[in-house]
Write a protein that holds these residues in place. Sequence first.
Motif, short mmCIF file in Angstrom:
data_model
loop_
_atom_site.label_atom_id
_atom_site.label_comp_id
_atom_site.label_asym_id
_atom_site.label_seq_id
_atom_site.Cartn_x
_atom_site.Cartn_y
_atom_site.Cartn_z
N PHE A 169 46.39 41.12 48.56
CA PHE A 169 45.09 40.57 48.16
C PHE A 169 44.51 41.25 46.93
CE2 PHE A 169 45.39 39.40 52.64
CZ PHE A 169 45.00 38.07 52.61
N GLY A 170 45.14 42.36 46.48
CA GLY A 170 44.62 43.01 45.28
C GLY A 170 45.01 42.24 44.04
N PRO A 171 44.09 42.00 43.11
CA PRO A 171 44.42 41.26 41.88
C PRO A 171 45.19 42.16 40.91
CG PRO A 171 42.13 41.94 41.84
CD PRO A 171 42.65 42.33 43.20
N ALA A 172 45.88 41.51 40.00
CA ALA A 172 46.62 42.26 38.98
C ALA A 172 45.66 43.09 38.14
CB ALA A 172 47.41 41.29 38.10
N GLY A 173 46.08 44.30 37.81
CA GLY A 173 45.24 45.19 37.04
C GLY A 173 44.28 46.01 37.88
N SER A 174 44.29 45.84 39.20
CA SER A 174 43.39 46.59 40.08
C SER A 174 44.11 47.83 40.61
CB SER A 174 42.91 45.71 41.24
OG SER A 174 44.01 45.32 42.05
N ARG A 175 43.44 48.56 41.47
CA ARG A 175 43.98 49.78 42.04
C ARG A 175 43.89 49.73 43.57
NH1 ARG A 175 41.59 55.67 40.57
NH2 ARG A 175 42.77 55.24 38.65
N VAL A 176 44.95 50.20 44.21
CA VAL A 176 44.97 50.39 45.67
C VAL A 176 45.09 51.89 45.91
CG1 VAL A 176 46.21 50.00 47.82
CG2 VAL A 176 45.91 48.12 46.19
N ARG A 177 44.17 52.43 46.68
CA ARG A 177 44.14 53.88 46.90
C ARG A 177 44.38 54.20 48.37
NH1 ARG A 177 38.91 57.75 46.13
NH2 ARG A 177 38.23 56.40 47.86
N ASP A 231 41.39 48.50 48.68
CA ASP A 231 41.81 47.69 47.54
C ASP A 231 40.59 47.20 46.80
OD1 ASP A 231 40.93 45.03 48.61
OD2 ASP A 231 42.44 45.49 50.15
N GLN A 232 40.82 46.45 45.73
CA GLN A 232 39.74 45.89 44.92
C GLN A 232 39.80 44.37 44.93
OE1 GLN A 232 40.30 47.79 41.10
NE2 GLN A 232 39.31 49.69 41.76
#
Length: 478
Positions: free
Chosen positions: A383-391, A407-408
Motif C-alpha cells: 500500500f506504500g506509494p512509490a517514492g515513500s518510506r517504510v520504517r 508506511d506512508q
Amino acid sequence: MRTRLLGILLSLMLCVLAALGMPLAAAFAAAEQSRVVVDRLDDAARFAQDLPTSGSGLESALKGDPQPAPGDLSRRHALDTEVARYHELYGVRIGIFQRDGMPIAVAPSDWRVPASGWADQAFQEALDGRRSHNPPQVWPWTPDRTLTVATPVVRDGDVVAVVLSESPTEALRARVVRKWLVIGAGEAAAMIVAVLLAARLTEWVLRPVRTLDRATHDIATGRMNARVAPGGGPPELQRLARSFNEMADHVVLALDQQKAFVADASHQLRNPLAALLLRVELLGLELPEGHEEELGGVREEGARLARVLDDLLGLATAEHARPEPEPTDLAVLTLERVDAWRPLAGRRGIELVWEGPALALGMADPIGFGSALDAVLDNALKFGPAGSRVRALVAVRQEEVAVTVSDQGPGLTEEELARAGDRFWRSTRHQNVDGSGLGLSIARTLLQAAGGSLTFGTATPSGLAVTLAVPRAERRKA
C-alpha cells in the motif's frame, strides 16, 4: 469479591455478637444493682426491727424526745450509735423518719428526706406499706445517680416510721465496668475467632471461583488448553467447575473441527484448482485469436483463488500451531527480514529502513514472529506509494519488545482500524489492490499463539502503523 464476602460475614457476626452482648451487659448491670438493693433492704429491715416495739419507748422514739423514758435510754442510744457507725463504715446515708419526715435517728445528722425525685417517691411508697422496688438503673455513665431504698416500720398493722437509705454508686459502677470488660474481652475473642473462621470460609468458597476465573481468562486470551483443576469448595461450585471443563472441551473440539475442515478443504481444493488451471491453459492453446483478454481474466482469477487457498491453509496451520516461545533477539530478526524485503521494496520505488537498539530480547517463536513480520512488511509495501518510506522500528519497553512497521500509504479511518486484522476484511477503498485479506489475520494468529499481540494505529503524517509486541526476556548471562 473476597473483601465484599468477608465484609458481609463479619458484619453479620458483629450484629450477632452485639445482639447477644448488649442484653448480657444490661443483665449483669441489673443483677449487680438488684444485689445491692436487696442488701440495702435487708439492712433497712434490721434497723426497723431495732425500734422499740411498744409502750413509752416507741412513743418517745417517735416524738424524738431528747429525754426518753427511764429504761429506754440504752436502746435509743444504741440505735443512734448503730446508724452513725453504719454511715461511717459504708458511706451510706441512712435515717429513720417519722411519717411526717421528722428524723428519729439519722446519719449524717443534717440529712433529711429529699423533697422530690426517686427518694421522695420511695418514701411515699413506704408510707403506703410497700418496700422499694425497681429503682432507676445505675449505669457507668451516670456518676451523679444514687441508689435510694425505703422500708416501712410497721407496728400493729400501721406504718409508724420509714427507714430510708441513700447509697453512693461508685463501687457498683466499678463492678459493672469490670463485668463489662470481661464481656468485652469475650466478645473480642469471639470476634477474632469469627474473623479467622470467616477468612477460612471465604477462602474455601472463593478458591474454586478464582480457579475458574483464571481458566476463563486463559481461554479468553487464546490458551485453549486451560482447565479448572479439581479441588475443594461447595458442591455447587465443584459441579460448576466440572461443567466448565466439559464446555471447554466441547468448544475446543468444535474449533479443532472447524480448523481441520478449513485446512482439509483448502488442501483438497488445491489439486482440482491446479488441474482446472492446466485445462484452461490447454484450452487457451486451441482458442482462436481474439480471446486473449478473456483467457487472461480466467488465469488471473485462478491465480487469485490459488493465493486464497494458500492463505487459508497458512491460517489453518497457524491456528493449529502450539509454538514454544524462547528468548529471541528481535533486533537481529527484524533486520534480517528487512534485508530480505529490500529487493522488492527497491523494485517498487520504496525506501525500506530499520531502526532499533543493538539488542532486543523478547520471548517469541522465531519462525512464527518472522512469518508475522513478513505479512506486515508485505502489506506495508503493497500500500506504500512509490517514492515513500517504510520504517521498521524496534523498541524495548518496560514489559515488552515491540516492532512497529509504518508506511506512508492512504492509511485507515478510525472505523476501519477497529476491523483491521479480521479475516477476509479489506477496506472498500483498497479493493483493487491484490490480496486475499488474510495476511494480517495470519500475522495476528501467529503472534497470539506465542503470547504476543498485533495492534493497529495511524502513522504520522499519514499511513498505517502496525505494532508486533511480545513479552520481554531476561538478558542471558555470558
